[in-house]
Design a protein around this motif. Structure first.
Motif, PDB file in Angstrom:
ATOM      1  N   GLU A  70       9.389  68.800 118.448  1.00 54.81           N
ATOM      2  CA  GLU A  70       8.530  69.660 117.642  1.00 54.81           C
ATOM      3  C   GLU A  70       7.800  70.671 118.509  1.00 54.81           C
ATOM      4  OE1 GLU A  70       4.776  67.461 116.417  1.00 54.81           O
ATOM      5  OE2 GLU A  70       6.135  65.839 116.811  1.00 54.81           O
ATOM      6  N   THR A  87      33.952  82.723 113.060  1.00 56.61           N
ATOM      7  CA  THR A  87      33.105  83.900 112.811  1.00 56.61           C
ATOM      8  C   THR A  87      33.241  84.957 113.919  1.00 56.61           C
ATOM      9  OG1 THR A  87      31.219  82.974 114.011  1.00 56.61           O
ATOM     10  CG2 THR A  87      31.369  82.458 111.673  1.00 56.61           C
ATOM     11  N   GLU A 123      19.795  77.137 107.376  1.00 61.00           N
ATOM     12  CA  GLU A 123      19.810  75.970 106.478  1.00 61.00           C
ATOM     13  C   GLU A 123      19.218  74.724 107.148  1.00 61.00           C
ATOM     14  OE1 GLU A 123      21.037  76.258 103.216  1.00 61.00           O
ATOM     15  OE2 GLU A 123      21.237  78.390 103.666  1.00 61.00           O
ATOM     16  N   ARG A 124      18.358  74.912 108.135  1.00 56.20           N
ATOM     17  CA  ARG A 124      17.692  73.811 108.869  1.00 56.20           C
ATOM     18  C   ARG A 124      18.694  72.824 109.475  1.00 56.20           C
ATOM     19  NH1 ARG A 124      12.061  73.996 107.216  1.00 56.20           N
ATOM     20  NH2 ARG A 124      11.683  72.288 108.640  1.00 56.20           N
ATOM     21  N   CYS A 125      19.816  73.358 109.994  1.00 52.82           N
ATOM     22  CA  CYS A 125      20.815  72.472 110.598  1.00 52.82           C
ATOM     23  C   CYS A 125      20.248  71.717 111.792  1.00 52.82           C
ATOM     24  CB  CYS A 125      22.043  73.267 111.024  1.00 52.82           C
ATOM     25  SG  CYS A 125      23.006  73.792 109.619  1.00 52.82           S
ATOM     26  N   ILE A 145      29.695  67.850 118.739  1.00 51.52           N
ATOM     27  CA  ILE A 145      28.851  69.060 118.798  1.00 51.52           C
ATOM     28  C   ILE A 145      29.661  70.229 119.373  1.00 51.52           C
ATOM     29  CG2 ILE A 145      26.763  70.102 119.772  1.00 51.52           C
ATOM     30  CD1 ILE A 145      25.594  67.227 119.905  1.00 51.52           C
ATOM     31  N   TYR A 151      26.972  59.962 113.691  1.00 57.18           N
ATOM     32  CA  TYR A 151      26.416  58.651 113.313  1.00 57.18           C
ATOM     33  C   TYR A 151      27.340  57.493 113.706  1.00 57.18           C
ATOM     34  CZ  TYR A 151      22.547  60.660 110.660  1.00 57.18           C
ATOM     35  OH  TYR A 151      21.383  61.313 110.306  1.00 57.18           O
ATOM     36  N   MET A 211      20.932  71.376 105.253  1.00 56.62           N
ATOM     37  CA  MET A 211      21.272  71.008 106.640  1.00 56.62           C
ATOM     38  C   MET A 211      22.781  70.948 106.850  1.00 56.62           C
ATOM     39  SD  MET A 211      18.429  68.140 107.468  1.00 56.62           S
ATOM     40  CE  MET A 211      17.664  67.677 105.944  1.00 56.62           C
ATOM     41  N   ARG A 216      33.160  76.912 114.699  1.00 53.85           N
ATOM     42  CA  ARG A 216      32.321  77.919 114.051  1.00 53.85           C
ATOM     43  C   ARG A 216      32.510  79.287 114.718  1.00 53.85           C
ATOM     44  NH1 ARG A 216      28.152  80.645 114.706  1.00 53.85           N
ATOM     45  NH2 ARG A 216      27.016  81.391 112.891  1.00 53.85           N
ATOM     46  N   LYS A 270      32.290  71.386 116.872  1.00 49.89           N
ATOM     47  CA  LYS A 270      31.621  72.124 115.783  1.00 49.89           C
ATOM     48  C   LYS A 270      31.273  73.548 116.215  1.00 49.89           C
ATOM     49  CE  LYS A 270      27.329  71.784 115.559  1.00 49.89           C
ATOM     50  NZ  LYS A 270      26.249  72.585 116.161  1.00 49.89           N
ATOM     51  N   ASP A 304      17.418  70.319 112.027  1.00 51.57           N
ATOM     52  CA  ASP A 304      16.853  69.063 111.516  1.00 51.57           C
ATOM     53  C   ASP A 304      17.958  68.029 111.329  1.00 51.57           C
ATOM     54  OD1 ASP A 304      14.318  70.027 111.502  1.00 51.57           O
ATOM     55  OD2 ASP A 304      14.137  70.254 109.330  1.00 51.57           O
ATOM     56  N   GLY A 305      19.079  68.477 110.766  1.00 52.89           N
ATOM     57  CA  GLY A 305      20.207  67.568 110.559  1.00 52.89           C
ATOM     58  C   GLY A 305      20.689  66.980 111.875  1.00 52.89           C
ATOM     59  N   LEU A 306      20.731  67.827 112.903  1.00 49.27           N
ATOM     60  CA  LEU A 306      21.174  67.383 114.228  1.00 49.27           C
ATOM     61  C   LEU A 306      20.166  66.399 114.830  1.00 49.27           C
ATOM     62  CD1 LEU A 306      23.369  67.883 116.366  1.00 49.27           C
ATOM     63  CD2 LEU A 306      22.020  69.787 117.218  1.00 49.27           C
ATOM     64  N   LEU A 307      18.876  66.715 114.672  1.00 49.95           N
ATOM     65  CA  LEU A 307      17.841  65.858 115.262  1.00 49.95           C
ATOM     66  C   LEU A 307      17.664  64.543 114.505  1.00 49.95           C
ATOM     67  CD1 LEU A 307      15.121  68.502 116.217  1.00 49.95           C
ATOM     68  CD2 LEU A 307      16.841  67.433 117.670  1.00 49.95           C
ATOM     69  N   LEU A 308      18.095  64.527 113.252  1.00 47.09           N
ATOM     70  CA  LEU A 308      18.038  63.269 112.486  1.00 47.09           C
ATOM     71  C   LEU A 308      19.082  62.269 112.980  1.00 47.09           C
ATOM     72  CD1 LEU A 308      17.726  64.532 108.805  1.00 47.09           C
ATOM     73  CD2 LEU A 308      16.143  62.993 109.940  1.00 47.09           C
ATOM     74  N   CYS A 309      20.115  62.777 113.645  1.00 42.09           N
ATOM     75  CA  CYS A 309      21.209  61.894 114.095  1.00 42.09           C
ATOM     76  C   CYS A 309      20.738  61.027 115.257  1.00 42.09           C
ATOM     77  CB  CYS A 309      22.403  62.723 114.548  1.00 42.09           C
ATOM     78  SG  CYS A 309      23.122  63.719 113.254  1.00 42.09           S
ATOM     79  N   GLU A 367      21.912  77.044 114.406  1.00 45.27           N
ATOM     80  CA  GLU A 367      21.291  75.737 114.159  1.00 45.27           C
ATOM     81  C   GLU A 367      20.071  75.882 113.252  1.00 45.27           C
ATOM     82  OE1 GLU A 367      22.628  73.029 114.915  1.00 45.27           O
ATOM     83  OE2 GLU A 367      24.003  73.491 116.544  1.00 45.27           O
ATOM     84  N   PHE A 408      31.762  66.040 111.273  1.00 43.94           N
ATOM     85  CA  PHE A 408      30.774  66.228 112.344  1.00 43.94           C
ATOM     86  C   PHE A 408      29.673  65.158 112.237  1.00 43.94           C
ATOM     87  CE2 PHE A 408      26.574  68.120 113.338  1.00 43.94           C
ATOM     88  CZ  PHE A 408      26.693  68.122 114.722  1.00 43.94           C
ATOM     89  N   TYR A 409      29.095  65.047 111.042  1.00 41.08           N
ATOM     90  CA  TYR A 409      28.012  64.072 110.897  1.00 41.08           C
ATOM     91  C   TYR A 409      28.536  62.634 111.025  1.00 41.08           C
ATOM     92  CZ  TYR A 409      24.523  67.603 109.852  1.00 41.08           C
ATOM     93  OH  TYR A 409      23.638  68.664 109.955  1.00 41.08           O
TER      94      TYR A 409
END
Lengths: 228, 237
Positions: free
Chosen positions: A228, A21, A81-83, A10, B105, B87, A17, A13, A85-90, A78, B100-101
């Protein structure tokens, strides 16, 4: 080991980034430098006025407002692009996300300070404080950890609200006041008269306590804050 | 065949609005559930509960034998989510995103797996480009790589064909065909043709309740008629 790998992932990343930028760093540096120029003209109109006793306040107010700019941006990416969600799915402990985000914000704040403190010293500090530099760095680090821990926690809470740009300062600024008072007093003492660890002991302990309180608070609540 | 997904009396409320009103269904390992329904019916909410992104208000939801509320971590290791939102971090390259992913995982053979997936999804030549420069179809392909990088047992698909050009749809369908036997799928879609083509189980959710359930093999015209009964808006065929 997995937690450390996730923490580093994290952090890496966020750093990659930002280096690519420079959105956050540039806006924070510009803000800090502009604030100093404005302070210089606003308070330095009469040459015989000694501003030394205002320096701590000017410095920390500037850093806190600069950090507010950065905190909003650190979570905005974050939400692209709903990143998030991607992070919380991990399969990651939510506290790992907090510590990684706090570490990232701390690094950005330190970069700002490396640029801003010499300029600030040039403008406002008329007494050499080279012999107190270690003490000054300790004050900076302790205050920075508190600002970033509290800021990261509150930025997380406010990011899912419709008026997050407004909400974050409203909840962050009152809570940061105790840290501001301690950091300002310690910094002003260093700039004005010089100090030792003994003289600033209470202030330093207070800053350490502030850091600990909000680290523990985040540890206990972050799962809820980022959910949530 | 054991149930890979088990939902019993699932309820979910946002504020005063009850979005899910006691859903119950099961899906066997290797099954493909296509969920249809009008906008706001509760399809995506159901998928987000299965993905542990939302907590169930009431009821029991198990994925791969783990309760999503009590035991979310193993569920997260088991699932992959492909949504119309990719995402992905737009300012990172494809390789940086997947690394990263992969780290998140704990994928042991991370770099080899990334090479394999980028080849399979025809993205190897763009692996060092930032995702911001990708077309919608390329982003969606990379999102598939992200979702299956950790070899999940269950794939959740939220409108995966949405906004894709025909070429990207072909690539997505080709990949789904390749991995069809290795996974259990739940797909939320407005695309009846795709839902019928892939689904081994069909479901229509309306107003937070299951309005229709059927095994695959239903006559498409009959299904469209049933679908139109439940969906006021125009369907996508």
């Amino acid at each position: 080991m997995t937690g450390w790998r996730q923490f580093m992932a994290i952090l890496r990343k966020d750093l990659i980034r930002e280096l690519r930028t420079r959105e956050m760093i540039i806006s924070m540096i510009l803000f800090v430098l502009l604030a100093m120029v404005i302070f210089h003209y606003a308070f330095g109109v009469k040459e015989d006025v000694d501003l030394t006793y205002f320096t701590g306040g000017m410095l920390w107010v500037t850093f806190i407002f600069a950090m507010l700019l950065g905190l909003n941006r650190s979570f905005a990416q974050e939400q692209d692009e709903r990143c998030l969600d991607g992070l919380l799915l991990c399969p990651v402990d939510r506290v790992t996300i907090f510590f990684a985000k706090t570490a990232g914000n701390l690094i950005f704040l330190l970069i700002i300070q490396v640029v801003a403190v010499p300029v600030f010293t040039l403008f406002f500090v008329h007494r050499g404080y080279g012999s107190d530099i270690v003490l000054f760095v300790v004050v900076l680090l302790l205050a920075d950890v508190g600002i970033c821990a509290l800021g990261t926690l509150l930025a997380t809470i406010s990011m899912n609200t419709r008026s997050r740009d407004l909400l974050l300062p409203i909840i962050f600024l009152p809570l940061i006041v105790p840290l501001l008072i301690a950091a300002t007093a310690a910094t002003t003492t260093i700039f004005a008269t010089g100090a030792s660890f003994g003289v600033l002991g209470t202030r330093l302990l207070f800053l350490l306590g502030f850091d600990a309180v909000f680290m523990v608070a985040a540890y206990g609540t972050y799962d809820f804050a980022i959910g949530e | 065949m054991p149930l890979e997904i088990e939902v019993e009396g699932l309820r979910k409320t946002f504020g005063r609005r009850e979005v899910l009103k006691g859903l119950s269904f099961g899906l066997e390992r290797g099954g493909f559930l296509s969920i249809f329904g009008p906008n706001g019916a509760g399809k995506t909410t159901t998928l987000r509960v299965l993905a542990t992104l939302l907590t169930p208000g009431a009821g029991k939801v198990c994925v791969a034998g783990h309760d999503v509320r009590e035991d979310a971590m193993p569920v997260r290791r088991t699932i992959g989510l492909i949504s119309h939102n990719p995402m992905l971090y737009l300012d990172l390259t494809a390789q940086e995103n997947l690394r990263f992913y992969g780290d998140m995982y704990g994928v042991e053979d991370r770099d080899a797996r990334i090479d394999e997936l980028l080849d399979r999804l025809e993205l190897s030549h763009r692996r060092y480009d930032v995702v911001r420069t990708y077309s919608k179809g390329m982003r969606q392909r990379l999102a598939i790589a992200r979702a299956i990088l950790h070899r999940p047992r269950v794939l959740l698909l939220d409108e995966p064909h949405s906004g894709l050009d025909p070429r990207a749809v072909d690539i997505l369908d080709g990949l789904l065909a390749e991995i069809r036997d290795e996974h259990t799928f739940v797909m939320v879609t407005h695309n009846i043709a795709k839902g019928l083509e892939w689904g081994s189980q069909l479901m229509i959710i309306e107003n937070g309740r299951i309005a229709y359930e059927h095994a695959a093999g239903v006559d498409p015209d009959a299904f469209v008629a049933v679908y139109r009964e439940h969906v006021q808006e125009g369907s996508v065929l």
